[in-house]
Design a protein around this motif. Structure first.
Motif, PDB file in Angstrom:
ATOM      1  N   VAL A  15       7.712  45.670  60.108  1.00 24.92           N
ATOM      2  CA  VAL A  15       7.622  46.940  59.377  1.00 24.92           C
ATOM      3  C   VAL A  15       7.496  48.047  60.418  1.00 24.92           C
ATOM      4  O   VAL A  15       6.565  48.057  61.221  1.00 24.92           O
ATOM      5  CB  VAL A  15       6.417  46.946  58.412  1.00 24.92           C
ATOM      6  N   VAL A  16       8.496  48.913  60.459  1.00 20.35           N
ATOM      7  CA  VAL A  16       8.479  50.022  61.415  1.00 20.35           C
ATOM      8  C   VAL A  16       8.475  51.335  60.625  1.00 20.35           C
ATOM      9  O   VAL A  16       9.369  51.568  59.801  1.00 20.35           O
ATOM     10  CB  VAL A  16       9.710  49.950  62.357  1.00 20.35           C
ATOM     11  N   LYS A  17       7.464  52.143  60.850  1.00 23.20           N
ATOM     12  CA  LYS A  17       7.276  53.410  60.120  1.00 23.20           C
ATOM     13  C   LYS A  17       7.408  53.191  58.604  1.00 23.20           C
ATOM     14  O   LYS A  17       8.155  53.905  57.920  1.00 23.20           O
ATOM     15  CB  LYS A  17       8.283  54.455  60.599  1.00 23.20           C
ATOM     16  N   GLY A  18       6.740  52.151  58.132  1.00 22.53           N
ATOM     17  CA  GLY A  18       6.716  51.894  56.692  1.00 22.53           C
ATOM     18  C   GLY A  18       7.950  51.189  56.145  1.00 22.53           C
ATOM     19  O   GLY A  18       7.986  50.824  54.975  1.00 22.53           O
ATOM     20  N   LYS A  19       8.962  50.999  56.980  1.00 25.64           N
ATOM     21  CA  LYS A  19      10.205  50.362  56.497  1.00 25.64           C
ATOM     22  C   LYS A  19      10.387  48.981  57.114  1.00 25.64           C
ATOM     23  O   LYS A  19      10.256  48.837  58.336  1.00 25.64           O
ATOM     24  CB  LYS A  19      11.408  51.222  56.916  1.00 25.64           C
ATOM     25  N   PRO A  20      10.727  47.969  56.296  1.00 25.34           N
ATOM     26  CA  PRO A  20      10.965  46.652  56.894  1.00 25.34           C
ATOM     27  C   PRO A  20      12.309  46.607  57.630  1.00 25.34           C
ATOM     28  O   PRO A  20      13.303  47.134  57.128  1.00 25.34           O
ATOM     29  CB  PRO A  20      10.978  45.709  55.678  1.00 25.34           C
ATOM     30  N   ILE A  21      12.281  46.041  58.820  1.00 26.59           N
ATOM     31  CA  ILE A  21      13.524  45.860  59.582  1.00 26.59           C
ATOM     32  C   ILE A  21      13.690  44.368  59.841  1.00 26.59           C
ATOM     33  O   ILE A  21      12.801  43.730  60.402  1.00 26.59           O
ATOM     34  CB  ILE A  21      13.465  46.617  60.925  1.00 26.59           C
ATOM     35  N   THR A  22      14.812  43.827  59.385  1.00 27.01           N
ATOM     36  CA  THR A  22      15.054  42.398  59.597  1.00 27.01           C
ATOM     37  C   THR A  22      15.674  42.201  60.976  1.00 27.01           C
ATOM     38  O   THR A  22      16.704  42.793  61.293  1.00 27.01           O
ATOM     39  CB  THR A  22      15.984  41.828  58.502  1.00 27.01           C
ATOM     40  N   VAL A  23      15.008  41.373  61.757  1.00 23.02           N
ATOM     41  CA  VAL A  23      15.429  41.141  63.142  1.00 23.02           C
ATOM     42  C   VAL A  23      16.138  39.793  63.274  1.00 23.02           C
ATOM     43  O   VAL A  23      17.120  39.674  64.008  1.00 23.02           O
ATOM     44  CB  VAL A  23      14.184  41.211  64.065  1.00 23.02           C
TER      45      VAL A  23
END
Ligand SMILES: Nc1ncnc2c1ncn2[C@@H]1O[C@H](COP(=O)(O)OP(=O)(O)O)[C@@H](O)[C@H]1O
Ligand SMILES: [Mg+2]
Length: 254
Positions: A15-23
């Motif tokens: 979760v980056v700045k409240g947003k999920p980022i799929t890695v």
């Protein structure tokens, strides 16, 4: 004990700045006992994250990662990670760095293990030196000796030669193969150097851009002593390059 590392449906989001980022997404991979598996992929595609999950330093958000039937949830002495920078303790001699993980064992045993490993990485004459007195290549060899001290089943190498000059890198690649022949560890190595991948790997895992998925797994059938100048070697290199160029075009087009 034989190594059986089984990765199934593995995913990781941050979760980056409240947003999920799929890695990482849907990674399925079985690592064979004693193999040298090399992972290549664009910067930011999740290679280090995958190694950290295997090391137990990060937890997956989907799927599983099992070593010999047990889910990996934390670091353990059966796995050891080596980074681009050597991370030796600057206040300790090379010998004490190598013996660090052996606390609690009898002194003679610690000595025997560190003597053996320092000779293996050709640093027998430097055991009393401090990290600041060694070159980059020597420091990385010391880091490898320290990692091997506890006899891990799996060595995880994250761009271990990425900061070295070209000639030192070639030397260390040969030493890694030599070490592997002597110690029989299973090795999983990340690199962005395609020639290094073809020179070292039993299998190359090519990853896509983020979210990192496995594009292809290439069996490198070049035998033990590889000739960087041969046509077969070049053919493997261009096979990996093709993936990179294709995925780069996708990024450009989107
Ligand atoms: N702890 C974290 N928190 C948030 N984002 C992270 C974290 N670790 C890695 N990332 C992000 O995940 C992506 C993949 O990182 P990484 O695994 O280091 O890629 P690679 O090693 O392939 O270059 C990058 O976009 C990175 O910024
Ligand atoms: Mg990385």
């Amino acid at each position: 004990m034989t190594v059986d590392l089984d990765i199934e449906g593995l995913g990781k989001s941050f979760v980056v700045k409240g947003k999920p980022i799929t890695v990482l997404d849907g990674i399925n991979l079985e690592v064979r006992d004693g193999e040298l598996l090399v992972i290549v992929g664009h910067s930011g595609c999740g290679k280090s994250t995958l190694l950290k999950i295997i090391a137990g330093l990060e937890q997956p958000t989907a799927g599983r990662c099992e070593l010999n039937g047990h889910e990996i949830t934390k670091p353990g002495t059966d796995r050891c990670m080596i980074f681009q920078e050597h991370r030796l303790f600057p206040w300790m001699s090379i010998e004490n760095n190598v013996q660090f993980g052996l606390k609690g064992r009898p002194k003679a045993e610690r000595q025997r293990i560190s003597d053996h490993l320092l000779n293996l990485v050709k640093l027998g004459d430097f055991k009393d030196a401090y990290p600041s007195q060694l070159s980059g290549g020597m420091s990385q060899r010391a880091a490898i000796a320290r990692a091997l001290a506890t006899d891990p089943e799996i060595l995880l190498l994250d761009e271990p030669f990425g900061a070295l000059d070209a000639l030192t890198k070639i030397e260390l690649q040969d030493e890694l193969l030599h070490i592997r022949k002597q110690q029989h560890n299973t090795m999983i190595m990340v690199t962005h150097d395609i020639e290094e991948a073809v020179y070292l790997a039993d299998r190359i895992v090519v990853m896509s851009t983020r979210p990192g998925r496995i594009e292809e797994i290439i069996d490198v059938d070049l035998g033990e002593h590889r000739d960087r100048g041969s046509n077969e070697f070049a053919a493997y290199k261009s096979r990996v390059y093709d993936h990179f160029l294709r995925t780069r075009e996708v990024v450009k087009a989107s």
